[in-house]
Write an enzyme that holds these catalytic residues in place. Sequence first.
Site, PDB file in Angstrom:
ATOM      1  NE  ARG A 102     -13.664   7.545 -14.848  1.00  0.00           N
ATOM      2  CZ  ARG A 102     -14.172   7.972 -16.368  1.00  0.00           C
ATOM      3  NH1 ARG A 102     -15.273   8.304 -16.548  1.00  0.00           N
ATOM      4  NH2 ARG A 102     -13.201   8.404 -17.099  1.00  0.00           N
ATOM      5  CE  LYS A 153     -24.934   9.501 -14.116  1.00  0.00           C
ATOM      6  NZ  LYS A 153     -23.784  10.141 -14.725  1.00  0.00           N
TER       7      LYS A 153
HETATM    8  C1  R5P Z   1     -20.660  10.215 -12.600  1.00  0.00           C
HETATM    9  O1  R5P Z   1     -20.333   9.866 -11.390  1.00  0.00           O
HETATM   10  C2  R5P Z   1     -20.015  11.142 -13.254  1.00  0.00           C
HETATM   11  O2  R5P Z   1     -20.352  12.251 -12.170  1.00  0.00           O
HETATM   12  C3  R5P Z   1     -20.361  11.745 -14.294  1.00  0.00           C
HETATM   13  O3  R5P Z   1     -21.575  11.948 -14.365  1.00  0.00           O
HETATM   14  C4  R5P Z   1     -19.924  10.874 -15.298  1.00  0.00           C
HETATM   15  O4  R5P Z   1     -18.687  10.058 -15.197  1.00  0.00           O
HETATM   16  C5  R5P Z   1     -20.055  11.126 -16.808  1.00  0.00           C
HETATM   17  O5  R5P Z   1     -19.743  10.075 -17.465  1.00  0.00           O
HETATM   18  P1  R5P Z   1     -20.275  10.203 -19.222  1.00  0.00           P
HETATM   19  O6  R5P Z   1     -19.889  11.620 -19.740  1.00  0.00           O
HETATM   20  O7  R5P Z   1     -19.459   8.992 -19.824  1.00  0.00           O
HETATM   21  O8  R5P Z   1     -21.747  10.077 -18.999  1.00  0.00           O
END
Ligand code: R5P
Length: 286
Positions: A91, A184
């Site tokens: 990440r 989102k």
């Molecule tokens: C985002 O870019 C990814 O696709 C996931 O949606 C994200 O990393 C999920 O993270 P969390 O469970 O902390 O919301």
Amino acid sequence: MIIIGGSTSKKLAKSLSSELGISCVEAQTKRFPDNEGYVRIDTALDNEEVVLVQNTYPDEKIIELFLLQDAIHEFDIKKLTTIIPYYGYARQDKKFNPGESISARALARYIELLTDEVILVDIHAKSILGWFTKPVREISGMTQIGEFLKQYSPDIIMAPDKGAINRASSVASVLNSDFDYLEKTRLDEHTVTMKAKSLDVKARSVVIVDDIIATGGTIIKATDELKDQGATSVIAACTHGLYTSGALEKLNSKCDKILSTDTLESETSLITIAPEIKKILKQKVS
Ligand code: R5P
């Protein structure tokens, strides 16, 4: 060909070995009293094409990966393919502030020192593939997620944001179902919001698919939105079930089911990606 399963990926290595009909060796690992790691491979690998399966998460497993690669090279092998089902440190894939390490690149540099090729699964950013100078391939867990979901016959597959629509469409094509995306916005690593958007989910069963569930914030917000709009059930399915900060407990109280693949082994990792790895290894071998 022979498979070596590191401590993060014992189940996946076994599934892969039965999928390919080849033997699998479980590496011996232990910790010295000062907590330094030790690995040993007690089967001769001379003249073999070796496939190593090991994650780079959590931190101590990165060292284990390097030790395993080193131990494998103690033998006169033909070739080493390193499969990293879950690529930890993906990440930080760019410099957000001056002076920062690009951790995804740092790992790539070290991983490729002692391997001939690398296979990654649903990597956080495609740009990471560009950090490798040796052959690198990426596979996706979405087809196997779709296959597994056939037993639930969901009406519609949902991506949590527009950028992930290809994942929802891959799963939907296996199931011959509809797909759409939510909107989102991520405010920080713990907080996401969903913009109002009308979705065709009333009285329908929905599956949200994502590459990773970490804090669970994305899936929780998405599930609230889908249920508010009348969805009868919501299943969450992801490739990498990381589940930080008690995420699984929170998700279990929101969603009808949580599923993940065996890139990270947990109580939800009922879906194996071994058939996808088999496809790519077969391509390479022939
Ligand atoms: C985002 O870019 C990814 O696709 C996931 O949606 C994200 O990393 C999920 O993270 P969390 O469970 O902390 O919301």
